[in-house]
Scaffold this active site. Structure first.
Site, PDB file in Angstrom:
ATOM      1  N   GLY A 176       0.546  -5.086   0.788  1.00 44.55           N
ATOM      2  CA  GLY A 176      -0.616  -5.235  -0.091  1.00 44.55           C
ATOM      3  C   GLY A 176      -0.297  -5.999  -1.375  1.00 44.55           C
ATOM      4  N   GLU A 202      -0.602  -9.487  -0.349  1.00 43.70           N
ATOM      5  CA  GLU A 202      -2.025  -9.724  -0.065  1.00 43.70           C
ATOM      6  C   GLU A 202      -2.847  -9.842  -1.348  1.00 43.70           C
ATOM      7  OE1 GLU A 202      -1.996  -6.344   2.679  1.00 43.70           O
ATOM      8  OE2 GLU A 202      -3.034  -7.642   4.099  1.00 43.70           O
ATOM      9  N   ALA A 250       0.862  -1.177   0.000  1.00 40.95           N
ATOM     10  CA  ALA A 250       0.000   0.000   0.000  1.00 40.95           C
ATOM     11  C   ALA A 250       0.899   1.228   0.000  1.00 40.95           C
ATOM     12  CB  ALA A 250      -0.890  -0.020   1.235  1.00 40.95           C
ATOM     13  N   GLU A 297       4.335  -4.916   7.424  1.00 43.92           N
ATOM     14  CA  GLU A 297       3.544  -3.855   8.068  1.00 43.92           C
ATOM     15  C   GLU A 297       3.974  -3.546   9.492  1.00 43.92           C
ATOM     16  OE1 GLU A 297       2.321  -6.313   6.264  1.00 43.92           O
ATOM     17  OE2 GLU A 297       0.901  -5.517   4.806  1.00 43.92           O
TER      18      GLU A 297
HETATM   19  N1  COA Z   1       4.568   3.222  -0.673  1.00 50.30           N
HETATM   20  C1  COA Z   1       4.954   4.389  -1.205  1.00 50.30           C
HETATM   21  N2  COA Z   1       6.076   4.546  -1.919  1.00 50.30           N
HETATM   22  C2  COA Z   1       6.846   3.459  -2.076  1.00 50.30           C
HETATM   23  C3  COA Z   1       6.525   2.204  -1.550  1.00 50.30           C
HETATM   24  C4  COA Z   1       5.309   2.103  -0.817  1.00 50.30           C
HETATM   25  N3  COA Z   1       4.869   0.950  -0.301  1.00 50.30           N
HETATM   26  N4  COA Z   1       7.492   1.329  -1.875  1.00 50.30           N
HETATM   27  C5  COA Z   1       8.394   2.003  -2.599  1.00 50.30           C
HETATM   28  N5  COA Z   1       8.016   3.286  -2.724  1.00 50.30           N
HETATM   29  C6  COA Z   1       8.694   4.376  -3.427  1.00 50.30           C
HETATM   30  C7  COA Z   1       9.897   4.897  -2.649  1.00 50.30           C
HETATM   31  O1  COA Z   1       9.476   5.814  -1.671  1.00 50.30           O
HETATM   32  C8  COA Z   1      10.701   5.524  -3.767  1.00 50.30           C
HETATM   33  O2  COA Z   1      10.114   6.750  -4.123  1.00 50.30           O
HETATM   34  P1  COA Z   1      11.028   8.074  -4.305  1.00 50.30           P
HETATM   35  O3  COA Z   1      11.949   7.721  -5.430  1.00 50.30           O
HETATM   36  O4  COA Z   1      10.032   9.136  -4.670  1.00 50.30           O
HETATM   37  O5  COA Z   1      11.734   8.293  -3.011  1.00 50.30           O
HETATM   38  C9  COA Z   1      10.467   4.577  -4.928  1.00 50.30           C
HETATM   39  O6  COA Z   1       9.267   3.877  -4.623  1.00 50.30           O
HETATM   40  C10 COA Z   1      11.567   3.560  -5.113  1.00 50.30           C
HETATM   41  O7  COA Z   1      11.733   2.869  -3.900  1.00 50.30           O
HETATM   42  P2  COA Z   1      13.142   2.733  -3.139  1.00 50.30           P
HETATM   43  O8  COA Z   1      12.864   2.495  -1.706  1.00 50.30           O
HETATM   44  O9  COA Z   1      14.025   3.861  -3.496  1.00 50.30           O
HETATM   45  O10 COA Z   1      13.705   1.388  -3.835  1.00 50.30           O
HETATM   46  P3  COA Z   1      14.749   0.365  -3.200  1.00 50.30           P
HETATM   47  O11 COA Z   1      15.125  -0.535  -4.308  1.00 50.30           O
HETATM   48  O12 COA Z   1      15.814   1.055  -2.465  1.00 50.30           O
HETATM   49  O13 COA Z   1      13.878  -0.474  -2.123  1.00 50.30           O
HETATM   50  C11 COA Z   1      11.935  -1.671  -1.319  1.00 50.30           C
HETATM   51  C12 COA Z   1      12.795  -1.283  -2.538  1.00 50.30           C
HETATM   52  C13 COA Z   1      10.699  -2.396  -1.847  1.00 50.30           C
HETATM   53  C14 COA Z   1      12.742  -2.600  -0.378  1.00 50.30           C
HETATM   54  C15 COA Z   1      11.522  -0.386  -0.549  1.00 50.30           C
HETATM   55  O14 COA Z   1      10.983   0.545  -1.483  1.00 50.30           O
HETATM   56  C16 COA Z   1      10.499  -0.615   0.518  1.00 50.30           C
HETATM   57  O15 COA Z   1      10.827  -1.121   1.587  1.00 50.30           O
HETATM   58  N6  COA Z   1       9.228  -0.232   0.258  1.00 50.30           N
HETATM   59  C17 COA Z   1       8.176  -0.305   1.229  1.00 50.30           C
HETATM   60  C18 COA Z   1       7.659  -1.720   1.350  1.00 50.30           C
HETATM   61  C19 COA Z   1       6.578  -1.812   2.398  1.00 50.30           C
HETATM   62  O16 COA Z   1       6.788  -1.586   3.565  1.00 50.30           O
HETATM   63  N7  COA Z   1       5.375  -2.181   1.931  1.00 50.30           N
HETATM   64  C20 COA Z   1       4.254  -2.402   2.790  1.00 50.30           C
HETATM   65  C21 COA Z   1       3.481  -1.181   3.011  1.00 50.30           C
HETATM   66  S1  COA Z   1       2.133  -1.505   4.119  1.00 50.30           S
END
Ligand code: COA
Length: 260
Positions: free
Chosen positions: A111, A114, A66, A134
């Site tokens: 999500g 999910e 999400a 989460e």
């Molecule tokens: N919600 C909003 N934005 C998200 C996102 C999410 N769930 N997951 C990734 N993004 C965005 C990042 O903020 C970033 O945006 P920006 O360039 O404007 O800063 C972009 O996507 C790229 O992500 P980034 O974190 O730079 O890539 P990465 O390769 O370093 O890491 C992940 C990848 C997936 C490990 C990391 O993005 C992450 O942990 N995301 C969140 C996952 C999460 O907790 N999901 C559950 C939510 S309930």
């Protein structure tokens, strides 16, 4: 229909839905969730579409969860509403009358996992990474993760994944039964297409009854589930396709199913 955060297309009886926010790793904001519901409803009502393949754009993410920027603003009532709306989507996918295959092409977190859990079959590419992170945000899964993950991989593994918030790779996801198979990224969509076509070569009403019997039976005792199965079996026997399918076998020819 035109979408802002999705692309859809139809080919050879299959409907493809691609979440398309690559700059945010296909994270699900409200608008994307709404569009996904619209796309599934459109394909549900489209007689040319017999099965769905759901994936994410690019080579890095299926859906990275999400959208955290939206989650950060929710109070209790809004949070509950947010979860209910996400659950509307996952329920729509799970109860879809046509087979839905998740092509997990990278990160499927929160999500993303999910949504994949709600699909009928999950195929992961070798670079896929899955998890329910989460709790790292002070939250819990809200689009069905606490319920469907435990039902799919068992309570113990679901507890482990959800309480740690850890990310697992495709191999481990396969080993615990979270995905049906793992293939190289370039083979992901072809494999999903093959699996979808294998399913849609069968009688459409039989597919629908089988999906419903499996889904509804899981919430019942074995005895109740067996009654339910017998009901659906009876319904299947009343279809023209069951007469055609059994007759075709006996006449040593290919069945010509009409979905009736
Ligand atoms: N919600 C909003 N934005 C998200 C996102 C999410 N769930 N997951 C990734 N993004 C965005 C990042 O903020 C970033 O945006 P920006 O360039 O404007 O800063 C972009 O996507 C790229 O992500 P980034 O974190 O730079 O890539 P990465 O390769 O370093 O890491 C992940 C990848 C997936 C490990 C990391 O993005 C992450 O942990 N995301 C969140 C996952 C999460 O907790 N999901 C559950 C939510 S309930």
């Amino acid at each position: 229909m035109e979408y802002k955060n999705l692309t859809t297309k139809k080919r050879e009886g299959l409907g493809f839905i691609v979440v398309n926010r690559p700059e945010k790793l296909n994270a699900l904001n409200n608008e994307t969730i709404r569009e996904l519901r619209q796309a599934f409803v459109a394909f549900r009502d489209d007689l040319e579409v017999k099965a769905i393949v759901l994936t994410g754009s690019g080579e890095k993410a299926f859906v990275a969860g999400a959208d955290i920027s939206e989650l950060s603003k929710l109070d209790s009532a809004q949070g509950k509403q947010y979860a209910l709306e996400g659950q509307e989507l996952t329920k729509l996918i799970e109860s879809f009358k046509k087979p839905v295959i998740a092509a997990i092409n990278g990160y499927a977190l929160g999500g993303g996992t999910e949504m994949a859990l709600a699909c009928h079959i999950r195929v992961a590419s070798e670079n896929a990474k899955m998890g329910q992170p989460e709790v790292k945000l002070g939250l819990i899964p809200g689009f069905g993760g606490t319920q469907r993950l435990a039902r799919l991989v068992g309570k113990g593994k679901a507890m482990e994944l959800i309480l740690s918030g850890k990310t697992i790779d495709a191999k481990e996801a396969y080993e615990i039964g979270l995905v049906n198979c793992v293939v190289p990224l370039q083979e992901l969509l072809p494999r999903c297409e093959t699996m979808a076509k294998e399913a849609i070569a069968n009688a459409p009403l039989a597919l629908e009854f089988a999906i419903e019997s499996i889904n509804k039976g899981l919430d019942k005792t074995l005895e109740e589930g067996l009654h339910l199965e017998a009901d659906y079996f009876g319904k299947a026997c009343s279809t023209e396709d069951s007469k055609e399918g059994t007759r075709a076998f006996l006449e040593k020819r290919k069945a010509n199913f009409r979905g009736q």
